[in-house]
Each structure stands twice: as C-alpha cells, then as structure tokens.
Design an enzyme around this catalytic site. Sequence first.
Site, PDB file in Angstrom:
ATOM      1  N   TYR A 197      40.418  41.827  40.661  1.00 50.38           N
ATOM      2  CA  TYR A 197      39.957  43.070  40.026  1.00 50.38           C
ATOM      3  C   TYR A 197      40.944  44.221  40.192  1.00 50.38           C
ATOM      4  O   TYR A 197      41.912  44.127  40.950  1.00 50.38           O
ATOM      5  CB  TYR A 197      38.552  43.453  40.428  1.00 50.38           C
ATOM      6  CG  TYR A 197      38.160  43.727  41.865  1.00 50.38           C
ATOM      7  CD1 TYR A 197      39.069  43.900  42.895  1.00 50.38           C
ATOM      8  CD2 TYR A 197      36.795  43.822  42.176  1.00 50.38           C
ATOM      9  CE1 TYR A 197      38.653  44.174  44.191  1.00 50.38           C
ATOM     10  CE2 TYR A 197      36.373  44.084  43.468  1.00 50.38           C
ATOM     11  CZ  TYR A 197      37.313  44.262  44.479  1.00 50.38           C
ATOM     12  OH  TYR A 197      36.889  44.535  45.745  1.00 50.38           O
ATOM     13  N   GLU A 198      40.720  45.258  39.414  1.00 49.01           N
ATOM     14  CA  GLU A 198      41.647  46.405  39.276  1.00 49.01           C
ATOM     15  C   GLU A 198      43.018  45.955  38.759  1.00 49.01           C
ATOM     16  O   GLU A 198      44.043  46.516  39.129  1.00 49.01           O
ATOM     17  CB  GLU A 198      41.791  47.161  40.608  1.00 49.01           C
ATOM     18  CG  GLU A 198      40.488  47.666  41.187  1.00 49.01           C
ATOM     19  CD  GLU A 198      39.682  48.508  40.203  1.00 49.01           C
ATOM     20  OE1 GLU A 198      40.270  49.067  39.266  1.00 49.01           O
ATOM     21  OE2 GLU A 198      38.453  48.585  40.380  1.00 49.01           O
ATOM     22  N   GLY A 199      43.032  44.970  37.903  1.00 45.90           N
ATOM     23  CA  GLY A 199      44.281  44.428  37.362  1.00 45.90           C
ATOM     24  C   GLY A 199      44.719  43.251  38.209  1.00 45.90           C
ATOM     25  O   GLY A 199      45.034  43.417  39.389  1.00 45.90           O
TER      26      GLY A 199
END
Length: 595
Positions: free
Chosen positions: A439-441
């Site tokens: 997550y978050e890229g």
Amino acid sequence: MTYQAPVRDYVFLLRDVLQLDRHANLPAFADASMDTVEAILEEAGKFTSEVLAPLNPVGDKEGCTWSPDFTVRTPTGFKEAYAQLVEAGWPALGADPAFGGQGLPHVVNVAFSEMSSSANMAFSMYPGLTHGAYSAIHVGGSPEQKALYLPKLASGHWAGTMNLTEPHCGTDLGLLRTKAVPQADGTYKITGQKIWISGGEQDLTPNIVHLVLARIEGAPAGVRGISLFIVPKFIPDANGEPGERNSVKCLGLEEKMGIHGNATCVISHEEATGWLVGEENQGLKLMFVMMNEARLGVGLQGIAQAEAAYQAAAEFAKERLQGRSLTGPKNPDGPADPIIVHPDVRRMLLDSRALIEGGRAFMAWTALHGDLAHASEDEAVRQKGRDYMALMTPVVKAFLTDRGFKVCSDAMQVHGGSGFTEHFPASQYLRDVRIALIYEGTNGVQALDLVGRKLAADGGRAVMSFFAELDAFVAENEGDPGLKPFVEGLARAKGELQEATMWLMQNGLANPDNAGAASTDYLQLFGLTALAYMWAMMAKAAQAKIAEGDKDPLYERKLTVGRYYVERILPETGGHLAKLKTGADLMMKLPAEAF
C-alpha cells in the site's frame, strides 16, 4: 513474550548520533531538549508496551465487525486504549501549537510512532492516518477549514482518512470516476465508491473526516482534473460538533491476510456533502502531502514489525533447547543447548538486528532533514532538507519494508514449526507487515519514482548532494583506524551507487525500459548504501563515547553489529550493480502470451 520499546536505542540516536541539541537555537526545537525527549521516550515505551501491545493478539484474532447499519465495531479494548491515547496527548506530539499541538520535531514523533506500530500495527494506523489528514488540511485548507478541523484532528478527538483507490484504479489515479457537482452554497455533492479505506468506519471517535479525491464536472481528464474534498461522516453544526449524518456509508469490510484490527472499508459516497480543499484541479498535489507522509509511515511500519518479530525470535532462540553446539555443549546440565548457539540462527538474528538498527537510524535521519526543511533559518539547509525528503521517501518506504518483511520471515524461521502456528506471535508479524510492501504505492512503483523522477529532479541536485556528503564523511574519517572497515565499506558502496547512477543516466534515456528494469536493484543498492552511512555515523558516535570512558555496553554492541552489517550484508551492493547493468533486453524479450 512482552514487547520492549527501544528507548535506549533512540536516546543514542537522537543524542549521540543526530545530536538533536545542536538545533536547540531553532524555535521548532526549543522544547525538544534531550532531557525532555528522553522523558517522552520513557513514557512512550510504557504506554506502547503496557497498553497497546497486549491488544495486538486480540485485534488479530477478533478483527473488526461490520453491522447492517453501516457501522463498524473495533476489537475489544481498542476503544478504551484509543481514549487513553488521546487523553495522554500522544496524537498531538508533532502538531502545530496554533491548533493545540505540542509542536515537537517530527523526528521525536517518529520514535513514538515506531513504538506504537511495533506494539500494535493495526491500532496505530488509526491515529497515523489522522495525522496525514491533518497535514493535508494544514497545507491546503482555508483558514475556516483549519480552525474547524485541525484542533480536533491534532488531538485525535476526530479521526481522518484518505479516500483515493477505486475498484478499477489504484496507482493510476487519473482513471478515477468519483464525481463532484458544485452546489449554490459553495459545497459539492460527491458521488462514487472508494475501496481499501483504512479506518473508513470505526467506533473510536465521534466523527471521521474523509479526504476524498474526486473530479468536478467538466474538469480535464487524467490527473490534471482531480480535486480534493473534505467529506465528514457527520456534518459539523454551528458549534463545530457532529451534526447531521452525511451520506457516506461503509458497505463492508475487506477480509485480509493481516492488520485485522484495522477496519479496511468499502466506502460509498452518495451525493455526500463535501468542501473543496485548496483550488479546483489541484487535489493530487495536496493529497501527495498526505501520501508522502504515509509512505514514510509505511517504511516505519517495516522497521516496527521487524523489531517486534526480532524480539520474539531472540527470546525464543535463548529458550528453545535443540541439538548441541558444534564446538561442544554450552548447556551441559541440560538435555540440549539453546538454539542461539548455532551459527545459522545467529546469522538470522544478526541480519535482523543490523537491518533494524540501521533502518531506524535512516528513518530518524530522514525525519530530521524533514524538520530542518521547515525549521532551519539557513535557506541552504532548508533546500537540502526538501531535496533529501523527496529523494529518500521512496527508498525509506520500499527498502525498509522489503527488509522488514525479510526480518519477519527470518523470525518465523528461527521459531521453526512453532512459528507457523498461532500459538506464537511470529505469524501475526509476518502477516501484518506484508501489506507494507503494497500500500501507498507498491515497492516497484517506489523504485520507478526514484529512478524516473527523483534522481533527475533539479538536475540531479539531491543525489549529488548526498554523494558529496558521503565523500566528505569518508575524507574526514579515513585516517581513523577504528572506523577503517566502516569508511572503506561506505566508500566502496558509494562508488557502486554512483556507477549505477551514471549507467541509468546513460542508458535510461535511450531506452526507458532500461530504467524500469534496473529500478528495483537501484533502489536496493541505494538503501544498502544509506544504511552503510548510518552505521558509519553510529560507529563514530559509539567510538567517541567509549573514548570518553562511558562503560555502557550498548556502544561495543553497536560496533559489533555495525561490523557485521559491513561484512555480511553490505556486499550485496555488487550483485545489485551487476544485475541492473544487464539492461532490459532479456526481461522484455518474451511475448506476453509466453507467460
């Protein structure tokens, strides 16, 4: 097994390595004397180990419960622990005093955040995301929005979320479909569905402030037409208290591999009332304030879970009797020796410790540069801080989570078959940390960001500044016999990183696939080099304390673990350099149908 917060390690980092007191002349550091910081760390250690850690297995086993009235109940004990968190003022640690915060440097908040996440990652995500929402409104909100929302978010009295992902788009936000229709009263009606919203619904706070990306009718396609909106669960009344229920609903919870104690929600906005933050079509820029903060927080989660897993593995290795030492019995009165006598078990534990302690230093060093980007009175220092925060964010996020996952995996391996059962904590740490690589890229996206944007920004100013800093450290300390292995290891790694950077500049422009194919190896090489620098600085500080006559065994241990990093982990840089220089030809040769 009881989690023990690394208070002493943080005192060493902040006092002896980063020398926080050097910045005492700056207003932002005025209340951050080491005496004060040490007292905060001690209390943080108590709160996280005594209040949050016991709830970690509870949250894992119970998870969150969704009800047909679109509400969510968090695990037993979470609500009471959250009330204690707010009562003690922990969420306000690094927030602006103008909005009720304590105004301490972010590097101090990082220490608390690591301890909180180690003790209970799922729980710590609720206040963590709230601080991200606070930061985005602090940067882009109107004076009225700041006055209404920031005091409640800073204190943790209200929670915040980040609504980006939709069923058909994640990283490629230009594809989002959530729409915003302007109303006569200046508000907008927001309609669309968002998924994977951490903390999207919960029973911890009386209100939740959703920050939502949406496209205003008629806005340009792609990322150029995205705006950011405040969409509260309850619309504040004239007194700023929760009023009418907004048409924001949690349609359900994801069933996940880990972080069961955090509510990961499907959120439906059905003509919900929202308020524009900043200017139209400038939402992505503002959301990146929140996203970049979240990326650093995710890197921190990698270290945090690694620390907790390492502690459990080390304790198990000292107690578990199995086999005899290769050099003769070390527990002659017992039926077998503890497994910590075996070199391969020590390899896993020392790999873990070297990565955790080096990664923690890298995290704190980066956070301090972020503080100086805002607080320094010297424009050159501020610029360097901004450059380093931009350059290091993808490295912190991806390298520390990749290595954090490895540490958690090794911790399970140390536990043997016991680790694969739910009677021991190793399984939860491994399951919880796995999301941090995604997550978050995803970490692959972070690597592309590093080589595609961050290296070339401002003509390569940031990376050249970093190289110059490493060269200066080597030149200053190469005559010190005690630091010889650290300086030589750092110089070699820096040379390989510089060679890799030049290869990218020469080959990436000619064929962008070369940059893509090299990106992950480049990021790993960068992270390994950064940790070599951290270990060299820690070794210098430890050596100086020993020379002063300080008998604390921590310093000799730092030198030993640091030498282990240089000799057993840092040589990986050569392999990453060799791989990235092979380019993209073989990687791209097979047609898609051959996979």
